[in-house]
Each structure stands twice: as structure tokens, then as C-alpha cells.
Design an enzyme around this catalytic site. Structure first.
Site, mmCIF file in Angstrom:
data_model
loop_
_atom_site.group_PDB
_atom_site.id
_atom_site.type_symbol
_atom_site.label_atom_id
_atom_site.label_comp_id
_atom_site.label_asym_id
_atom_site.label_seq_id
_atom_site.Cartn_x
_atom_site.Cartn_y
_atom_site.Cartn_z
ATOM 1 N N GLY A 1 -5.280 -0.970 0.857
ATOM 2 C CA GLY A 1 -4.630 0.085 1.691
ATOM 3 C C GLY A 1 -3.702 0.791 0.828
ATOM 4 C CB SER A 2 -0.264 2.014 1.619
ATOM 5 O OG SER A 2 -0.497 2.686 2.697
ATOM 6 C CB VAL A 3 -1.152 -2.011 -2.755
ATOM 7 C CG1 VAL A 3 -1.009 -2.197 -4.451
ATOM 8 C CG2 VAL A 3 -0.445 -2.812 -1.951
ATOM 9 C CE LYS B 1 0.947 6.173 0.898
ATOM 10 N NZ LYS B 1 -0.098 5.337 1.791
#
Length: 447
Positions: free
Chosen positions: A57-59, A61
Site C-alpha cells: 500500500g502507501s509504504v 510512497k
């Protein structure tokens, strides 16, 4: 601290939260300690180990931001240049906004863009170009630089910046700028790179609480910069160790750029990273979630410490990961991460914030009744978004009890349910009326 005690905690917590499979890794005292539990899938159960792939997921980024900062190091990107220098075709609903927004503002979530844009642009090499072509539809929540508000869409736009500057696809650019130099061979974006390895399927609970396999493994290619990477816990420790370094790139990414208020995620944004003081100890971290998969990465630069946790079961994945991180901090470093206590429920104090708030895809509803033990906060995917989605959409969580924190009464904490411990705050207009609620770094405006 023995390896066995970490294993015992992970196993007990996973069973308590109903997590089918989990992997935790800790870098401490120059060595790696792993604790894994359960299976990759309830339908095809294989043991989870430190080399099992999870969708992060957003890791993701943190990889996008690091690749951008590599190009800043090389003089190919100017942080304070307008994004249009690199993506001249950018169009937003407001022309002045589109002309003003900078690369730095995308990196630290101050670009004034809404959280997310739901649009399907396929799996071809033009997926990000197609995504950017729809950004005239995204909500603009404030002038560039005026406030921090977490934006998946902003990071997808950064992915297009990487493509335009390098002439490569986003995924190839990240591989050449970050993955290959660090020997991250268990980190990738494409499912065909993962399918030959052992990987964890996401799970969501059915009405009886039984874990059911989530059929969509991760998000579409147009969302790869903001949430599309997959990795093993072993590779996440390698990634964390890089960000323990003393390079100028690492230092710049961990320098506060904008303060955050009332957030569990951090006290400030650096470049991408959430920066948080925990019990007097500076930490650097990022979390992520997808369809029944959850990840957390926390770095303690001053103590040469990294902890990574991945789990494949909702709705308990966020709370499970958080408890494992808290355990690791306390038992390896003696650092206590404790939630603040809310004030007793006062209906008159809560009544003015009762109502409906929303982003482009989510509705947040606050309910309160006199005589209740606590007010309730509910976040659900909008019915029209759920109906229009061509992909599998996770089930909504039940409402969460919450309480206001001491002080002016504008900060709160979730006190139960899958999001227990999450903090947020209220935004008021000049008259004092509540016009927005922040949760998990995202602004929900009053409907």
C-alpha cells in the site's frame, strides 16, 4: 530480548486480531530478528516466512519520494520548481492552482489536492499519463502550501514527473534509481514478478468474522507511485537500513517540512516520511493498506533500529501492526508508545460536531446520543463509488467509538474498533463552526 519473545507476541496478537498470516522483522544491535505467523491464504495455505511477499500500500510512497530525491541530487529535478516544468500537460480544476503547485508540495502533501481520484487507466505503459489526464476532476482542498493533507493522487502525479524526467516507465525509473542500487531483489510492482514467489493474499472478514480471500491483490497501475509496490519483510529491513544512513538525501527526507496536528501518524512531514517523537525518541515511519493487506515501517535513526510488520487480514490488520511496532519499541529500546486519554464524554461538547463529512470517495459520519458511553465515528466508501468500481472494494468497518482529548476540544482519539488509537482534529471557520474533520492525515469537509 530473545527472538522467542517477539515470536510469542506476534503469534498471540495475530490470533487475537484474527490475522491469517503476518511477518515482522526487527533490525537491532546490527542483526535481523524475524517472527512470522500463519499462512499466505486460507484457500491455499502456505507458511508465511520473511521472504513472503505482501502488498505494501502507501509504504510505496517512500520509494517514489526516494527516487525523486535521487534526481534532485543529480540536478535533474528542482524541488521548488512548478510541477508543470516537468509535466506541462497538467490541468487542474483551477488554472492558478495548476500553475503554482511545486514538486516539494507534492512530496510533503501540501499541494492542496484531494486524497484520491478513482479512475481506471489500464495496465499499459500509458497508465500514469492517463491518470494525470483526469486530474482536472480532483477536488482542490486549499491553495498550494496552505496546509498538509495526505494525497494519493499527488504521489501518482510525482510518478509521472519521474517518467517525464527519465524517459522511462515509472516502475523502471524506481528500479534503476532505488531498487537495483540497494540490492532489493524482493521488491517489485508487477504481479507477474510476484506470482512465481510465495506471496500473501489479502483477507477481509465476512459477516461472521471469518477471513475470506480478497480477489484483487493490489491497486491498478495508475496508482503504483502512491500504493503499488510489493515486498518481503527481509527487503523492508534492507530499505529501512538505507534510511538509517547519513547521506544528505536521507537527512533531507527526515528534516521536518510542515507540522502535523493531532495525528497518530506523526508530528510533521519530512519529505514523504511521517516524523514523530515517541517517548522522547525521534522516529521516521510510514504505513500502508490495501485490500485486506496492511504494512508498517518504522525507523529510529538515533538507535540504529528498524521494525517492519506486514499482515494479511482485515479489519484487525492496522491495530495488529501497531501493537507489534509498540512491542518492538518497548522491548528492544525501552521506548513506550502510549495513547493519550480522552476526557469523559460530554454530549454538549460533542453535539456541534455531529454531522456528515466527506472526501471524493469516503463519507465520515459523527453520531452522538445523550447517555451513551461515547460518540461514534463511521467511515464508509460512498455507494456510488462502490457501485461504479470495476475492482473489488473492501467492506466498510463498523463505527468506531472516539473521545475528545484534553485542551480546546478540537483533537480526538479513536478508542475502540479496528482503528483504535488513530488520532485526528477538527477544522473550524472564523465563526468557530466545525467545517472539517481530519483523520489519518486526510481532510473530510462538512457535507
Amino acid at each position: 530480548m530473545s527472538e522467542q519473545s517477539l515470536q510469542e507476541f506476534v503469534t498471540a496478537a495475530a490470533e487475537r486480531f484474527g490475522i491469517p498470516g503476518a511477518a515482522a522483522g526487527v533490525h537491532v544491535d546490527g542483526r535481523a530478528v524475524y517472527a512470522c505467523h500463519g499462512v499466505t491464504s486460507v484457500e491455499n495455505p502456505l507458511p508465511v516466512d520473511e521472504h513472503t511477499w505482501f502488498a505494501l500500500g502507501s509504504v510505496s510512497k517512500t520509494f517514489t519520494a526516494t527516487a525523486v530525491m535521487r534526481l534532485v541530487e543529480h540536478g535533474r529535478i528542482d524541488l521548488d520548481a512548478p510541477v508543470r516544468r516537468y509535466v506541462p500537460e497538467l490541468v487542474l480544476a483551477d488554472e492558478d492552482h495548476a500553475a503554482a503547485v511545486t514538486v516539494r508540495q507534492l512530496l510533503n502533501h501540501t499541494a492542496g489536492l484531494g486524497v484520491r481520484l478513482v479512475v481506471e487507466t489500464g495496465d499499459g505503459d500509458d497508465a500514469l499519463a492517463g491518470f494525470v489526464g483526469h486530474l482536472d476532476q480532483i477536488e482542490l482542498i486549499g491553495a498550494p502550501g496552505s496546509r498538509a493533507s495526505y494525497s494519493q493522487a499527488g504521489y501518482n502525479l510525482l510518478g509521472r514527473v519521474l517518467e517525464k524526467v527519465t524517459g522511462l516507465t515509472f516502475e523502471r525509473a524506481v528500479a534503476e534509481l532505488a531498487l537495483a542500487p540497494l540490492g532489493l531483489h524482493e521488491t517489485a510492482y508487477f504481479t507477474d514478478q510476484v506470482m512465481t514467489r510465495r506471496f500473501a493474499c489479502g483477507h477481509n472478514a465476512d459477516q461472521d468474522g471469518t477471513p475470506v480471500v480478497a480477489r484483487q491483490w493490489k491497486d491498478s497501475r495508475g496508482n503504483n507511485p502512491g500504493g503499488g509496490i510489493a515486498a518481503t519483510v527481509a527487503d523492508q529491513l534492507r530499505w529501512g537500513r538505507f534510511h538509517l544512513g547519513e547521506s544528505e538525501l536521507v537527512k533531507q527526507m527526515q528534516t521536518p517540512t510542515v507540522d502535523l496536528r493531532g495525528s497518530t501518524l506523526g508530528d510533521a512531514f519530512g519529505v514523504c516520511w511521517f516524523l514523530r517523537d515517541v517517548d522522547g525518541t525521534a522516529t521516521v515511519g510510514h504505513g500502508g493498506s490495501g485490500n485486506g493487506q496492511f504494512a508498517e515501517l518504522l525507523i529510529v535513526p538515533g538507535r540504529d533500529f528498524v521494525v517492519s510488520v506486514m499482515s494479511n487480514g482485515g479489519p484487525g490488520g492496522v491495530a495488529f501492526n501497531r501493537e507489534v511496532v509498540q512491542f518492538a519499541l518497548e522491548h528492544y529500546l525501552g521506548v513506550l508508545d502510549r495513547d493519550p486519554e480522552p476526557v469523559p464524554y460530554d454530549h454538549a461538547q460533542v453535539a456541534p460536531i455531529v454531522g456528515v463529512y466527506e472526501t471524493e470517495i469516503l463519507t465520515l459520519t459523527i453520531r452522538a446520543e445523550e447517555g451513551a458511553q461515547a460518540p461514534l465515528l463511521e467511515v464508509v466508501i460512498k455507494p456510488e463509488i462502490r457501485a461504479a468500481s470495476e475492482k473489488e472494494v473492501p467492506a466498510d468497518y463498523p463505527p468506531f467509538p472516539f473521545g475528545l482529548l484534553p485542551g480546546a476540544g478540537d483533537e480526538y482519539i479513536v478508542t475502540g474498533g479496528a482503528m483504535k488509537g488513530q488520532r485526528g482534529f477538527l477544522t473550524r471557520d472564523a465563526s468557530g463552526a466545525v467545517i472539517g474533520v481530519d483523520l489519518a492525515g486526510r481532510l473530510f469537509g462538512r457535507a
